[in-house]
Scaffold this motif. Sequence first.
Motif, PDB file in Angstrom:
ATOM      1  N   UNK A   1      12.089  -5.772   3.403  1.00 39.39           N
ATOM      2  CA  UNK A   1      10.992  -4.982   2.828  1.00 39.39           C
ATOM      3  C   UNK A   1      10.080  -5.855   1.964  1.00 39.39           C
ATOM      4  N   UNK A   2      10.664  -6.685   1.105  1.00 38.69           N
ATOM      5  CA  UNK A   2       9.851  -7.526   0.228  1.00 38.69           C
ATOM      6  C   UNK A   2       9.081  -8.579   1.026  1.00 38.69           C
ATOM      7  N   UNK A   3       9.703  -9.149   2.031  1.00 36.67           N
ATOM      8  CA  UNK A   3       9.005 -10.135   2.870  1.00 36.67           C
ATOM      9  C   UNK A   3       7.800  -9.511   3.543  1.00 36.67           C
ATOM     10  N   UNK A   4       7.944  -8.278   3.991  1.00 33.35           N
ATOM     11  CA  UNK A   4       6.830  -7.576   4.629  1.00 33.35           C
ATOM     12  C   UNK A   4       5.720  -7.285   3.629  1.00 33.35           C
ATOM     13  N   UNK A   5       6.091  -6.813   2.447  1.00 33.25           N
ATOM     14  CA  UNK A   5       5.084  -6.479   1.439  1.00 33.25           C
ATOM     15  C   UNK A   5       4.314  -7.700   0.949  1.00 33.25           C
ATOM     16  N   UNK A   6       4.964  -8.858   0.901  1.00 35.24           N
ATOM     17  CA  UNK A   6       4.337 -10.053   0.354  1.00 35.24           C
ATOM     18  C   UNK A   6       3.738 -10.974   1.409  1.00 35.24           C
ATOM     19  N   UNK A   7       3.548 -10.494   2.618  1.00 39.38           N
ATOM     20  CA  UNK A   7       2.864 -11.298   3.632  1.00 39.38           C
ATOM     21  C   UNK A   7       1.420 -11.523   3.173  1.00 39.38           C
ATOM     22  N   UNK A   8       0.910 -12.753   3.313  1.00 40.94           N
ATOM     23  CA  UNK A   8      -0.455 -13.042   2.852  1.00 40.94           C
ATOM     24  C   UNK A   8      -1.503 -12.100   3.437  1.00 40.94           C
ATOM     25  N   UNK A   9      -1.410 -11.796   4.717  1.00 40.52           N
ATOM     26  CA  UNK A   9      -2.401 -10.918   5.337  1.00 40.52           C
ATOM     27  C   UNK A   9      -2.342  -9.508   4.743  1.00 40.52           C
ATOM     28  N   UNK A  10      -1.148  -9.038   4.440  1.00 43.48           N
ATOM     29  CA  UNK A  10      -1.000  -7.698   3.856  1.00 43.48           C
ATOM     30  C   UNK A  10      -1.573  -7.671   2.442  1.00 43.48           C
ATOM     31  N   UNK A  11      -1.285  -8.705   1.651  1.00 40.89           N
ATOM     32  CA  UNK A  11      -1.831  -8.777   0.295  1.00 40.89           C
ATOM     33  C   UNK A  11      -3.353  -8.879   0.329  1.00 40.89           C
ATOM     34  N   UNK A  12      -3.874  -9.652   1.276  1.00 41.13           N
ATOM     35  CA  UNK A  12      -5.329  -9.777   1.417  1.00 41.13           C
ATOM     36  C   UNK A  12      -5.945  -8.446   1.828  1.00 41.13           C
ATOM     37  N   UNK A  13      -5.249  -7.696   2.661  1.00 38.79           N
ATOM     38  CA  UNK A  13      -5.769  -6.392   3.091  1.00 38.79           C
ATOM     39  C   UNK A  13      -5.826  -5.422   1.923  1.00 38.79           C
ATOM     40  N   UNK A  14      -4.797  -5.419   1.083  1.00 40.93           N
ATOM     41  CA  UNK A  14      -4.810  -4.537  -0.094  1.00 40.93           C
ATOM     42  C   UNK A  14      -5.994  -4.905  -0.986  1.00 40.93           C
ATOM     43  N   UNK A  15      -6.187  -6.194  -1.218  1.00 39.64           N
ATOM     44  CA  UNK A  15      -7.297  -6.644  -2.056  1.00 39.64           C
ATOM     45  C   UNK A  15      -8.643  -6.268  -1.433  1.00 39.64           C
ATOM     46  N   UNK A  16      -8.769  -6.441  -0.130  1.00 39.18           N
ATOM     47  CA  UNK A  16     -10.010  -6.104   0.553  1.00 39.18           C
ATOM     48  C   UNK A  16     -10.276  -4.604   0.509  1.00 39.18           C
ATOM     49  N   UNK A  17      -9.236  -3.805   0.646  1.00 38.48           N
ATOM     50  CA  UNK A  17      -9.408  -2.350   0.582  1.00 38.48           C
ATOM     51  C   UNK A  17      -9.861  -1.888  -0.795  1.00 38.48           C
ATOM     52  N   UNK A  18      -9.463  -2.635  -1.826  1.00 40.52           N
ATOM     53  CA  UNK A  18      -9.941  -2.311  -3.173  1.00 40.52           C
ATOM     54  C   UNK A  18     -11.463  -2.410  -3.226  1.00 40.52           C
ATOM     55  N   UNK A  19     -11.989  -3.412  -2.572  1.00 41.90           N
ATOM     56  CA  UNK A  19     -13.439  -3.636  -2.579  1.00 41.90           C
ATOM     57  C   UNK A  19     -14.158  -2.599  -1.714  1.00 41.90           C
ATOM     58  N   UNK A  20     -13.564  -2.235  -0.610  1.00 34.22           N
ATOM     59  CA  UNK A  20     -14.206  -1.326   0.342  1.00 34.22           C
ATOM     60  C   UNK A  20     -14.167   0.131  -0.090  1.00 34.22           C
ATOM     61  N   UNK A  21     -13.060   0.541  -0.659  1.00 36.81           N
ATOM     62  CA  UNK A  21     -12.877   1.957  -0.981  1.00 36.81           C
ATOM     63  C   UNK A  21     -13.459   2.278  -2.348  1.00 36.81           C
ATOM     64  N   UNK A  22     -13.908   3.491  -2.466  1.00 36.90           N
ATOM     65  CA  UNK A  22     -14.360   3.956  -3.778  1.00 36.90           C
ATOM     66  C   UNK A  22     -13.413   5.061  -4.226  1.00 36.90           C
ATOM     67  N   UNK A  23     -13.341   5.278  -5.485  1.00 34.52           N
ATOM     68  CA  UNK A  23     -12.456   6.322  -5.990  1.00 34.52           C
ATOM     69  C   UNK A  23     -11.021   5.837  -6.075  1.00 34.52           C
ATOM     70  N   UNK A  24     -10.121   6.719  -5.688  1.00 31.72           N
ATOM     71  CA  UNK A  24      -8.698   6.428  -5.789  1.00 31.72           C
ATOM     72  C   UNK A  24      -8.287   5.455  -4.688  1.00 31.72           C
TER      73      UNK A  24
END
Length: 171
Positions: free
Chosen positions: A35-58
Amino acid sequence: MASCKADLLEDWNYPWRYASDYDVSTRIAGLYEAALSTLFQPARLARVLDNERRASGDRFTLPELFGHLEKTAFGQPKSSLSQDRRALQRLLVVHLSRLAATPAKGTPAEASQGAAATLRSIQGRIDGALKKGGGDAYTRAHLEDLKARIRRTLEAEMEVPAGWPLPPDHQ
């Protein structure tokens, strides 16, 4: 980490028959690791960061991810920790340390910085737990070990590979 296959134990009463015995704690630690290896994959972390920029609100953020993992592993201070809880804490610290000190290619800088901040927060929790005293020998040794690992990670200096240009003020 130990293997997750069955240990074959000789039956004392029937030496020609072997029974399989699974180490449950090793299997649970294997699930935590996956589970931790999956959560800490660079592409997954980059996607979370990118979604922060794209999404508004919650939106779900890297600090929320790290905070949730910290709370899950270290949230309820107890004087004695189970073997499974110690395994989860150890694996989380290993993953955060790797992310903070030697991130894989493609890992956002914010993820490395967030991992270091989370390690500092965990260090504070450990200091508080150790000051309270008590606990069994396993728990005390575990917390002392995690404290030392975190300290080494946070004190580690970044190694600059040969051939990298130095900033003008260091030449």
